[in-house]
Design an enzyme around this catalytic site. Structure first.
Site, mmCIF file in Angstrom:
data_model
loop_
_atom_site.group_PDB
_atom_site.id
_atom_site.type_symbol
_atom_site.label_atom_id
_atom_site.label_comp_id
_atom_site.label_asym_id
_atom_site.label_seq_id
_atom_site.Cartn_x
_atom_site.Cartn_y
_atom_site.Cartn_z
ATOM 1 N N GLY A 18 1.137 -0.902 -0.115
ATOM 2 C CA GLY A 18 -0.238 -0.086 -0.287
ATOM 3 C C GLY A 18 0.732 1.639 -0.258
ATOM 4 O O GLY A 18 -0.231 2.190 0.434
ATOM 5 N N LEU A 91 -4.284 -6.809 -7.611
ATOM 6 C CA LEU A 91 -3.766 -7.890 -8.545
ATOM 7 C C LEU A 91 -4.682 -8.600 -8.720
ATOM 8 O O LEU A 91 -4.643 -10.138 -9.848
ATOM 9 C CB LEU A 91 -2.845 -8.413 -7.349
ATOM 10 C CG LEU A 91 -1.346 -8.024 -7.490
ATOM 11 C CD1 LEU A 91 -1.000 -9.341 -6.414
ATOM 12 C CD2 LEU A 91 -1.107 -7.379 -8.482
ATOM 13 N N HIS A 110 0.508 0.450 -13.829
ATOM 14 C CA HIS A 110 1.620 -0.717 -14.202
ATOM 15 C C HIS A 110 3.162 -0.344 -14.086
ATOM 16 O O HIS A 110 3.310 0.340 -14.333
ATOM 17 C CB HIS A 110 1.510 -0.949 -15.227
ATOM 18 C CG HIS A 110 1.349 -3.209 -15.214
ATOM 19 N ND1 HIS A 110 1.193 -3.819 -15.230
ATOM 20 C CD2 HIS A 110 2.514 -2.640 -16.484
ATOM 21 C CE1 HIS A 110 2.107 -4.609 -15.420
ATOM 22 N NE2 HIS A 110 2.601 -4.572 -16.294
ATOM 23 N N ASP A 151 -4.203 -4.947 -18.293
ATOM 24 C CA ASP A 151 -3.573 -3.924 -18.849
ATOM 25 C C ASP A 151 -3.570 -3.655 -20.278
ATOM 26 O O ASP A 151 -2.708 -2.612 -21.086
ATOM 27 C CB ASP A 151 -1.727 -4.136 -18.559
ATOM 28 C CG ASP A 151 -1.459 -4.525 -17.256
ATOM 29 O OD1 ASP A 151 -2.443 -4.168 -15.973
ATOM 30 O OD2 ASP A 151 -1.063 -6.220 -17.360
ATOM 31 N N GLU A 180 6.453 6.188 -8.997
ATOM 32 C CA GLU A 180 5.034 5.469 -9.208
ATOM 33 C C GLU A 180 4.722 6.652 -7.362
ATOM 34 O O GLU A 180 3.419 8.016 -8.260
ATOM 35 C CB GLU A 180 4.715 4.788 -8.357
ATOM 36 C CG GLU A 180 4.879 3.281 -9.359
ATOM 37 C CD GLU A 180 4.883 1.690 -8.877
ATOM 38 O OE1 GLU A 180 3.707 1.399 -9.961
ATOM 39 O OE2 GLU A 180 4.454 1.442 -7.770
HETATM 40 C C1 GAR Z 1 3.122 -0.952 -7.749
HETATM 41 O O1 GAR Z 1 4.229 -1.381 -7.903
HETATM 42 C C2 GAR Z 1 2.265 -1.479 -8.534
HETATM 43 O O2 GAR Z 1 3.441 -0.568 -9.815
HETATM 44 C C3 GAR Z 1 2.279 -3.088 -8.637
HETATM 45 O O3 GAR Z 1 2.133 -3.489 -7.402
HETATM 46 C C4 GAR Z 1 2.669 -2.423 -7.152
HETATM 47 C C5 GAR Z 1 1.994 -2.202 -5.543
HETATM 48 O O4 GAR Z 1 3.206 -1.521 -4.017
HETATM 49 N N1 GAR Z 1 1.261 -3.662 -9.695
HETATM 50 C C6 GAR Z 1 1.165 -3.659 -10.422
HETATM 51 O O5 GAR Z 1 1.961 -4.217 -10.657
HETATM 52 C C7 GAR Z 1 -0.134 -4.534 -11.678
HETATM 53 N N2 GAR Z 1 -0.214 -4.997 -12.227
HETATM 54 P P1 GAR Z 1 2.422 -0.281 -3.354
HETATM 55 O O6 GAR Z 1 1.192 -2.200 -2.764
HETATM 56 O O7 GAR Z 1 3.381 -0.528 -2.043
HETATM 57 O O8 GAR Z 1 1.546 0.424 -3.742
#
Ligand code: GAR
Length: 192
Positions: A18, A91, A110, A151, A180
């Protein structure tokens, strides 16, 4: 109507630590017309639930059967007056009923430069492992609208970063996370 009711209510869907959810919550705290009204999660042990508790944001723990073969929790989202959904490390695929209920109102982040390294099974460290295995010189992030295919929705924003010769999936993940955190909240605000 009080001030909160006039705001755009966002639900953040997340399955993991998160860190993106935290940045979005921080960014929109005390925002004049946006409120993070609900955290939706499919894993009882996910770090994002601890964040929600600390931030005093309501949570909805969802289960597969109702999400994919029931009402996709749309009634509950409506109860919270959710008008926009942000996927931040969520996910599961988004069921068609939800895409139809929120047309062009769901965005995903992504951790790669789509259309490369997307699709089923391509998430988190699997993405970074594949990027490094293919000796890519560049990776990045993609923020896009969500349709019923993994995606594949229209791109809203991309940013790039280098992949260094001595990168590991963890070091690359850290660089991507920074990208991000810098861009995602602002891009959400611009879409709203
Ligand atoms: C993030 O890097 C996001 O881009 C990825 O999961 C991570 C979550 O991190 N999402 C995917 O891979 C979707 N296909 P977080 O829980 O620390 O925000």
């Amino acid at each position: 109507m009080n001030k909160e009711n006039n705001k755009i209510h966002i639900a953040i869907f997340a399955s993991g630590a998160g860190s993106n959810a935290q940045k979005i919550i921080d960014y929109f705290k005390n925002h004049s017309h946006v409120s993070i009204a609900l955290i939706v999660c499919n894993k009882p042990e996910a770090g994002v639930l601890t964040i929600a508790a600390k931030e005093v944001i309501p949570t909805l723990l969802i289960e597969k059967e109702r999400f994919f073969r029931g009402d996709a929790y749309i009634d509950i989202l409506k109860e919270y007056q959710i008008s926009f959904i942000v996927l931040a490390g969520f996910l599961w695929k988004i069921p068609q009923a939800l895409v139809v209920a929120y047309p062009d109102k769901i965005v995903n982040i992504h951790p790669a430069l789509l259309p490369k390294y997307g699709g089923k099974g391509m998430y988190g460290h699997f993405v970074h492992e594949a990027v490094i295995a293919n000796a890519e010189k560049e990776s990045g992030i993609t923020i896009h609208f969500v349709n019923e295919n993994f995606d594949e929705g229209t791109h809203i924003f991309q940013a790039t970063c280098p992949v260094l010769p001595d990168d590991t999936p963890d070091s690359l993940a850290e660089r991507i996370h920074k990208l991000e955190h810098t861009h995602f909240p602002k891009v959400i605000e611009s879409v709203l």
